[in-house]
Design an enzyme around this catalytic site. Structure first.
Site, PDB file in Angstrom:
ATOM      1  N   LYS A 115       0.835  -1.204   0.000  1.00 50.94           N
ATOM      2  CA  LYS A 115       0.000   0.000   0.000  1.00 50.94           C
ATOM      3  C   LYS A 115       0.868   1.251   0.000  1.00 50.94           C
ATOM      4  O   LYS A 115       1.838   1.336   0.744  1.00 50.94           O
ATOM      5  CB  LYS A 115      -0.901  -0.006   1.244  1.00 50.94           C
ATOM      6  CG  LYS A 115      -1.837  -1.197   1.284  1.00 50.94           C
ATOM      7  CD  LYS A 115      -2.597  -1.289   2.587  1.00 50.94           C
ATOM      8  CE  LYS A 115      -1.699  -1.614   3.758  1.00 50.94           C
ATOM      9  NZ  LYS A 115      -2.450  -1.821   5.026  1.00 50.94           N
ATOM     10  N   GLY A 174      -7.274   3.925  11.289  1.00 53.80           N
ATOM     11  CA  GLY A 174      -7.979   2.696  10.939  1.00 53.80           C
ATOM     12  C   GLY A 174      -8.075   2.431   9.445  1.00 53.80           C
ATOM     13  O   GLY A 174      -8.796   1.524   9.006  1.00 53.80           O
ATOM     14  N   THR A 175      -7.342   3.202   8.660  1.00 55.37           N
ATOM     15  CA  THR A 175      -7.414   3.053   7.198  1.00 55.37           C
ATOM     16  C   THR A 175      -6.982   1.643   6.743  1.00 55.37           C
ATOM     17  O   THR A 175      -7.660   1.002   5.940  1.00 55.37           O
ATOM     18  CB  THR A 175      -6.494   4.103   6.532  1.00 55.37           C
ATOM     19  OG1 THR A 175      -6.887   5.381   7.006  1.00 55.37           O
ATOM     20  CG2 THR A 175      -6.610   4.076   5.034  1.00 55.37           C
ATOM     21  N   GLY A 176      -5.851   1.193   7.283  1.00 53.87           N
ATOM     22  CA  GLY A 176      -5.316  -0.122   6.884  1.00 53.87           C
ATOM     23  C   GLY A 176      -6.245  -1.250   7.295  1.00 53.87           C
ATOM     24  O   GLY A 176      -6.497  -2.184   6.523  1.00 53.87           O
ATOM     25  N   CYS A 177      -6.775  -1.151   8.508  1.00 49.18           N
ATOM     26  CA  CYS A 177      -7.704  -2.179   9.019  1.00 49.18           C
ATOM     27  C   CYS A 177      -8.934  -2.246   8.114  1.00 49.18           C
ATOM     28  O   CYS A 177      -9.378  -3.325   7.705  1.00 49.18           O
ATOM     29  CB  CYS A 177      -8.169  -1.839  10.431  1.00 49.18           C
ATOM     30  SG  CYS A 177      -6.835  -1.536  11.601  1.00 49.18           S
ATOM     31  N   THR A 197      -7.486   9.650   9.480  1.00 53.63           N
ATOM     32  CA  THR A 197      -7.156   8.437   8.724  1.00 53.63           C
ATOM     33  C   THR A 197      -6.917   7.250   9.663  1.00 53.63           C
ATOM     34  O   THR A 197      -6.340   6.253   9.274  1.00 53.63           O
ATOM     35  CB  THR A 197      -5.876   8.656   7.894  1.00 53.63           C
ATOM     36  OG1 THR A 197      -4.847   9.127   8.789  1.00 53.63           O
ATOM     37  CG2 THR A 197      -6.083   9.653   6.783  1.00 53.63           C
TER      38      THR A 197
HETATM   39  O1  PXL Z   1      -3.875   0.153  12.288  1.00 57.80           O
HETATM   40  C1  PXL Z   1      -3.382  -0.914  12.937  1.00 57.80           C
HETATM   41  C2  PXL Z   1      -4.082  -1.259  14.202  1.00 57.80           C
HETATM   42  C3  PXL Z   1      -4.602  -2.521  14.346  1.00 57.80           C
HETATM   43  N1  PXL Z   1      -5.216  -2.924  15.471  1.00 57.80           N
HETATM   44  C4  PXL Z   1      -5.364  -2.102  16.508  1.00 57.80           C
HETATM   45  C5  PXL Z   1      -4.883  -0.817  16.428  1.00 57.80           C
HETATM   46  C6  PXL Z   1      -4.230  -0.364  15.252  1.00 57.80           C
HETATM   47  C7  PXL Z   1      -3.726   0.999  15.165  1.00 57.80           C
HETATM   48  O2  PXL Z   1      -3.850   1.817  16.025  1.00 57.80           O
HETATM   49  O3  PXL Z   1      -5.058  -0.009  17.465  1.00 57.80           O
HETATM   50  C8  PXL Z   1      -6.063  -2.592  17.729  1.00 57.80           C
END
Ligand code: PXL
Length: 262
Positions: A174, A207-210, A205
Site C-alpha cells: 500500500k 484505521g485506514t489499513g484495518c 485516517t
Molecule cells: O492500524 C493498525 C491497528 C490494528 N489494530 C489495533 C490498532 C491499530 C492501530 O492503532 O489499534 C487494535
C-alpha cells in the site's frame, strides 16, 4: 445464507481501528462479522495509553467457539501482539483449512506504538504468511518483511517479489506512506497491477489499513475476484476517508457508513 467473516486482532477502545473498524466494514458490505481478540488497547485518536495481551489458549478458545458453531467463510488477521499468539493463530488456520485468509501484517500504530513484538515478526514470516491468500503491508511493513529500503517504484517491485517468495498467494503493497497519489501495487507471482486513488488532505485516517483489508476480505467472501475486491475496497476506503468524522483531537476515524451497492 449470510456470509461469515472473522477478524483476529486487537480492540481499539476509540472505535476507529482494530476489530471495531473491521466489524463496521464487514457490516457495510452486508457480511456477518465475528471477532477473536488478541489484545485490548486503551487508546483514543491521540495515543495508545496501554495494551494488554489475551492468553494464547484464550485466543484458541474464541476461535474454536465460533468455528464449531457459527462457521467461518474467511479470516482477516490484524494486530497479533506477540509470538505465541502468531503461532496459535497460524496453527488454527492451518488445521482448519480456512479458504480465504487476508493477513494485514500490523506492526506499529500510527503513533508508533509496538503492536507486534520482534519475535512475532519472524514467526509471522515463517508460519502465517505462507497461509495468506493476500498480504497487505504498508511501506514500513514491506521494508521490514523484504529487507529492501523502499524509495522508488522499482524498490516496490523488488520488495513485492521477495515478500511473495515467503509463500503468500499475493501481496498488495500500500502506497499511503508515499508522496503523491495513493497507489497500491499488487503482485500475484505472475503479474503486477496498480490501484490508484487521489490522496485526500485530512488527518482523519485512523484505521485506514484495518478498514481496507477487512473490505477486501468481505468482497472475496462474496465471490469477487482479487482485483475486483481490491478495486471496490480501495474506492470504499477513499470515500470513507473523504467523509471521515472529525472526532477527537488527533487522527479521527473513517466514516464506514457511506452508501455502497450491495
Ligand atoms: O492500524 C493498525 C491497528 C490494528 N489494530 C489495533 C490498532 C491499530 C492501530 O492503532 O489499534 C487494535
Amino acid at each position: 445464507m449470510i456470509k461469515r467473516a472473522l477478524t483476529i486482532g486487537g480492540s481499539d477502545s476509540g472505535g476507529g481501528a482494530g476489530i471495531q473498524a473491521d466489524i463496521k466494514t464487514f457490516s457495510a458490505f452486508a457480511v456477518y462479522g465475528m471477532s477473536v481478540l488478541t489484545a485490548v488497547t486503551a487508546q483514543n485518536s491521540l495515543n495508545v495509553n496501554g495494551i494488554t495481551g489475551i492468553p494464547p489458549q484464550f485466543v484458541s478458545l474464541q476461535f474454536e467457539s465460533v468455528l464449531t458453531d457459527i462457521g467461518i467463510d474467511g479470516v482477516k488477521t490484524g494486530m497479533l501482539f506477540n509470538a505465541e499468539i502468531v503461532q496459535t493463530v497460524a496453527q488454527k488456520l492451518n488445521e482448519n483449512h480456512i479458504p480465504l485468509v487476508v493477513v494485514d501484517p500490523v506492526m506499529r500504530s500510527k503513533s508508533g506504538d509496538i503492536l507486534l513484538e520482534n519475535r512475532g515478526v519472524d514467526l509471522l514470516m515463517e508460519k502465517l504468511i505462507p497461509l495468506a491468500t493476500l498480504l497487505t503491508p504498508n511501506i514500513p511493513e514491506a521494508e521490514m518483511l523484504s529487507g529492501v529500503p523502499i524509495r522508488t517504484d522499482e524498490d516496490i517491485t523488488t520488495a513485492a517479489k521477495k515478500i511473495h517468495d515467503l509463500g503468500c498467494k499475493a501481496v498488495l503493497i500500500k502506497g499511503g506512506h508515499r508522496r503523491g497519489n495513493a497507489t497500491d501495487i499488487l503482485f500475484d507471482g505472475v503479474e503486477f497491477s496498480k490501484f490508484t486513488a487521489p490522496r485526500i488532505d485530512t488527518q482523519n485516517t485512523h484505521g485506514t489499513g484495518c478498514t481496507y483489508s477487512a473490505a477486501i476480505l468481505a468482497n472475496l467472501i462474496k465471490g469477487k475476484n482479487l482485483r475486483d475486491a481490491i478495486r471496490l475496497s480501495k474506492w470504499f476506503v477513499t470515500e470513507a476517508i473523504k467523509h471521515a468524522f472529525p472526532l477527537g483531537k488527533g487522527h479521527g476515524p473513517l466514516n464506514h457508513f457511506i452508501r455502497i451497492e450491495k
